[in-house]
Design a protein around this motif. Structure first.
Motif, short mmCIF file in Angstrom:
data_model
loop_
_atom_site.label_atom_id
_atom_site.label_comp_id
_atom_site.label_asym_id
_atom_site.label_seq_id
_atom_site.Cartn_x
_atom_site.Cartn_y
_atom_site.Cartn_z
N GLN B 17 23.41 -16.83 41.19
CA GLN B 17 23.68 -16.13 39.93
C GLN B 17 23.83 -17.13 38.78
O GLN B 17 23.38 -16.87 37.66
CB GLN B 17 24.93 -15.26 40.06
CG GLN B 17 24.73 -14.17 41.10
CD GLN B 17 25.90 -13.20 41.18
OE1 GLN B 17 25.88 -12.13 40.60
NE2 GLN B 17 26.93 -13.59 41.91
N ASP B 21 20.88 -16.85 35.82
CA ASP B 21 21.27 -16.30 34.53
C ASP B 21 20.93 -17.33 33.46
O ASP B 21 21.51 -18.40 33.40
CB ASP B 21 22.77 -15.99 34.52
CG ASP B 21 23.23 -15.48 33.17
OD1 ASP B 21 22.40 -14.85 32.47
OD2 ASP B 21 24.39 -15.71 32.80
N ASP B 86 31.52 -5.87 34.04
CA ASP B 86 30.37 -5.15 34.60
C ASP B 86 30.67 -4.55 35.97
O ASP B 86 29.81 -3.90 36.57
CB ASP B 86 29.11 -6.03 34.64
CG ASP B 86 29.16 -7.13 35.69
OD1 ASP B 86 29.99 -7.06 36.61
OD2 ASP B 86 28.35 -8.07 35.59
N GLY B 87 31.88 -4.73 36.48
CA GLY B 87 32.26 -4.05 37.72
C GLY B 87 32.10 -4.88 38.98
O GLY B 87 32.41 -4.38 40.07
N THR B 88 31.60 -6.12 38.85
CA THR B 88 31.48 -6.97 40.04
C THR B 88 32.83 -7.10 40.75
O THR B 88 32.93 -6.94 41.97
CB THR B 88 30.98 -8.38 39.66
OG1 THR B 88 29.76 -8.27 38.95
CG2 THR B 88 30.77 -9.24 40.89
N LYS B 90 35.54 -5.22 40.49
CA LYS B 90 36.04 -3.95 41.02
C LYS B 90 35.36 -3.65 42.35
O LYS B 90 36.01 -3.20 43.29
CB LYS B 90 35.77 -2.84 40.00
CG LYS B 90 36.44 -1.53 40.36
CD LYS B 90 36.33 -0.53 39.23
CE LYS B 90 37.10 0.73 39.58
NZ LYS B 90 37.04 1.74 38.53
N ARG B 91 34.07 -3.90 42.43
CA ARG B 91 33.35 -3.66 43.67
C ARG B 91 33.91 -4.55 44.78
O ARG B 91 34.15 -4.09 45.90
CB ARG B 91 31.85 -3.93 43.48
CG ARG B 91 31.02 -3.53 44.69
CD ARG B 91 29.62 -4.06 44.62
NE ARG B 91 28.84 -3.55 43.50
CZ ARG B 91 28.30 -2.33 43.46
NH1 ARG B 91 28.46 -1.50 44.46
NH2 ARG B 91 27.61 -1.93 42.42
N LEU B 92 34.12 -5.83 44.47
CA LEU B 92 34.63 -6.76 45.48
C LEU B 92 36.03 -6.35 45.92
O LEU B 92 36.39 -6.47 47.09
CB LEU B 92 34.65 -8.18 44.93
CG LEU B 92 33.27 -8.81 44.71
CD1 LEU B 92 33.40 -10.15 44.01
CD2 LEU B 92 32.53 -8.97 46.03
N GLN B 93 36.84 -5.88 44.97
CA GLN B 93 38.21 -5.48 45.29
C GLN B 93 38.22 -4.35 46.32
O GLN B 93 39.16 -4.23 47.10
CB GLN B 93 38.89 -5.01 44.00
CG GLN B 93 40.39 -4.85 44.13
CD GLN B 93 40.99 -4.15 42.91
OE1 GLN B 93 40.28 -3.83 41.96
NE2 GLN B 93 42.27 -3.91 42.95
N GLY B 94 37.16 -3.54 46.33
CA GLY B 94 37.09 -2.41 47.27
C GLY B 94 36.58 -2.80 48.64
O GLY B 94 36.47 -1.95 49.51
N ALA B 264 43.30 -0.87 32.45
CA ALA B 264 42.47 -0.02 33.32
C ALA B 264 43.29 0.80 34.30
O ALA B 264 42.77 1.64 34.98
CB ALA B 264 41.47 -0.89 34.09
#
Lengths: 290, 265
Positions: B17, B21, B86-88, B90-94, B264
């Motif tokens: 990444q 980028d 961008d939610g990266t 949040k996704r990892l936290q789940g 949030a």
């Protein structure tokens, strides 16, 4: 591992406020192992707040919550390994390819699904070397679903999974979810699409203004004994919801000499029942929050 | 399924990444090389006093120290707010991936990016500006421990500072002024002993001044120690300052790091 009441997901009298705004005013739901519950409701009704409390992302103010016997407010890695989460639309990890992303996420789980099978199941075989950022909206959503199921979850949360899908993609997605259901996955689905709830859900719960206003199998929601009669008169459209459509149409026929223009009579759908419930809620509570 | 194994797996993902980028690759990776070419072309041949040391030699030491700052602090303080937005995260936290695996991935990415950057910086310096490379094992050992301590300190500070930008979009505007001010006051763009004393005192509070000074001990001859404000390269003090900042960074990163944007929950 169901809890003591035998449910995979249990919420009892859950409340949550943000400042003055009451997002959840005492919500209770139960989802049995292997069952699919759809949560329906207008924007701002509390669907995402409830889902994110169950996923462990948000704290609740009060109430009891259990997912697979664990309080999501105190999550642990072993519990997270049994949960699959598909959040609302995402745009993260744009520079990785589909294959890299799914292969990598499989490493987080003790008992992952086969990567190639998951890629096949979500229909991204041809996109396996494409960058995530180059996917169409529907393809991107299927990647989100792939990441939600790669860990072989016992409970799968789907938050508006098919937003932005074309009708064909939505049908394919339903088939995929059907397969997970048949394998015994417990599913909590929030959706705006009533046909989706009708097709996928064993039971639906309608939420409005932070309260459950109806709950049951899709065909039992609202007043489903009614029929919807619609017709036009001098170019204006009329509809009537009635429990006695035959008598109503006979009576209506006396107002016209000959055919009733544009007459149709059909059973109330889940959508009709849903819209009526939401309208009733607005009338009894006054004002409009959503 | 240990945190370490997941963390090692994340290093590759992070590096892909980082380099794919375009903005991050230019801003964090290529910028020091561009600056080296510009400053080297304009001032590189000038001799510092009658020391026999060229500005290019002095500047390479400062740019390598800055490279630590670019690949760790600037990189993380900009990319983590974007991942939060961008939610990266949040996704990892789940997922069952622990927080430590995420940090291992970031640290590994920073180290690999730094090694690549330093290699290119030194190659450019040698080929175009005739920089002398350190030959003694003492100098090489200094280079290694200074780099490692500096990277750890600035990585932790970058993770901590990542809570300052509220949005991913404006993060660069809140991070690069910090980097620039430290560079100007720490003896990267100007000879440190020429700076006003208050500026020297200010810079001495932060790790970059000590990193550039220690890198000069690696890339300049021993005689250059006399040009330093203290009359020596103060390597012992450098180690002390870096260890203190690693402690501060560890506390700040642990206390302030968050997966989701403020407000949030």
């Amino acid at each position: 591992m169901p809890d003591s009441a035998g449910s995979a997901i249990t919420a009892i009298d859950v409340t949550k406020t943000y400042g003055d705004f009451t997002a959840l005013a005492g919500v209770s739901i139960h989802v049995q192992p292997g069952e699919c519950l759809a949560i329906l409701g207008p924007n701002g009704a509390g669907k995402t707040t409830l889902t994110e409390i169950l996923e462990g992302y948000r704290d609740r103010d009060s109430g009891e919550v259990s997912v697979l016997g664990v309080d999501p407010g105190k999550p642990n890695p072993a519990w997270k390994a049994k949960i699959g989460i598909v959040l609302q639309q995402a745009s993260d990890m744009a520079d990785l390819t589909v294959g890299e992303t799914i292969t990598h996420f499989a490493k987080y789980y003790p008992n992952p699904a086969n990567v190639d099978e998951v890629i096949g199941a979500v229909g991204l075989v041809e996109k396996v070397n494409a960058r995530n950022g180059k996917l169409s909206g529907g393809q991107r959503r299927r990647l989100d679903v792939a990441l939600g199921i790669i860990g072989n979850p016992e409970v799968l949360f789907l938050d508006e999974p098919t937003t932005g899908f074309d009708p064909e993609a939505r049908r394919e997605f339903w088939v995929l979810i059907d397969r997970l259901k048949s394998e015994g996955t417990t599913i909590l689905l929030t959706t705006h699409y009533l046909d989706e709830a009708q097709y996928l859900a064993d039971r639906v719960a309608v939420i409005a203004r932070g309260r459950i206003v109806a709950q049951g199998v899709p065909d039992s929601i609202g007043d489903r004994n009614n029929a919807i009669v619609s017709w036009t008169n001098n170019g204006r459209e009329f509809t009537e919801s009635t429990a006695e459509p035959t008598a109503f149409v006979q009576q209506l026929a006396t107002q016209f000499s000959g055919e009733i223009p544009q007459l149709s009579v059909r059973r109330a759908s889940l959508e009709d029942a849903y819209l009526e419930l939401i309208a009733q809620d607005r009338d009894t509570n006054g004002g409009d929050h959503s | 399924m240990s945190a370490l194994r997941m963390g090692l797996g994340r290093i590759g993902i992070e590096l892909k990444q980082f380099f794919r980028d375009r903005e991050s690759a230019v801003f964090n990776f290529l910028l020091p090389m561009i600056l080296l070419v510009i400053f080297g072309s304009v001032f590189g041949g000038q001799e510092l006093g009658d020391s026999g040391i060229t500005f290019a030699q002095y500047f390479v030491a400062g740019m390598i120290a800055s490279g630590i700052l670019y690949t760790s602090f600037q990189n993380l303080a900009i990319s983590i707010p974007m991942e939060r937005e961008d939610g990266t995260l949040k996704r990892l936290q789940g997922t069952p991936m622990p927080r430590s695996a995420y940090f291992i991935g970031k640290i590994g990415m920073v180290f690999v990016a730094y090694i690549a950057q330093v290699t290119i910086l030194i190659a450019v310096g040698v080929i175009f500006y005739g920089i002398d490379l350190p030959t003694t094992s003492v100098a090489i050992f200094t280079f290694i421990w200074v780099s490692v301590l500096g990277l750890i300190a600035w990585t932790l500070l970058g993770i901590a500072y990542s809570v300052v930008p509220r949005q991913g979009k404006g993060a660069a505007a809140l991070v690069s002024p910090v980097v620039l001010v430290l560079q100007f006051t720490s003896g990267v763009f100007f000879v440190f002993s020429d700076l006003p004393q208050w500026m020297q005192t200010f810079a001495s509070l932060f790790p970059l001044k000590w990193l550039t000074q220690a890198m000069r001990s690696v890339f300049l001859p021993d005689t250059a120690a006399a040009m330093e404000v203290a009359g020596s390269f103060e390597l012992g003090m450098t180690a002390v300052v870096l260890v203190i900042w690693i402690g501060i960074g560890a506390v700040l990163a642990t206390v302030f790091f968050r997966w989701t944007p403020r407000g949030a929950n």
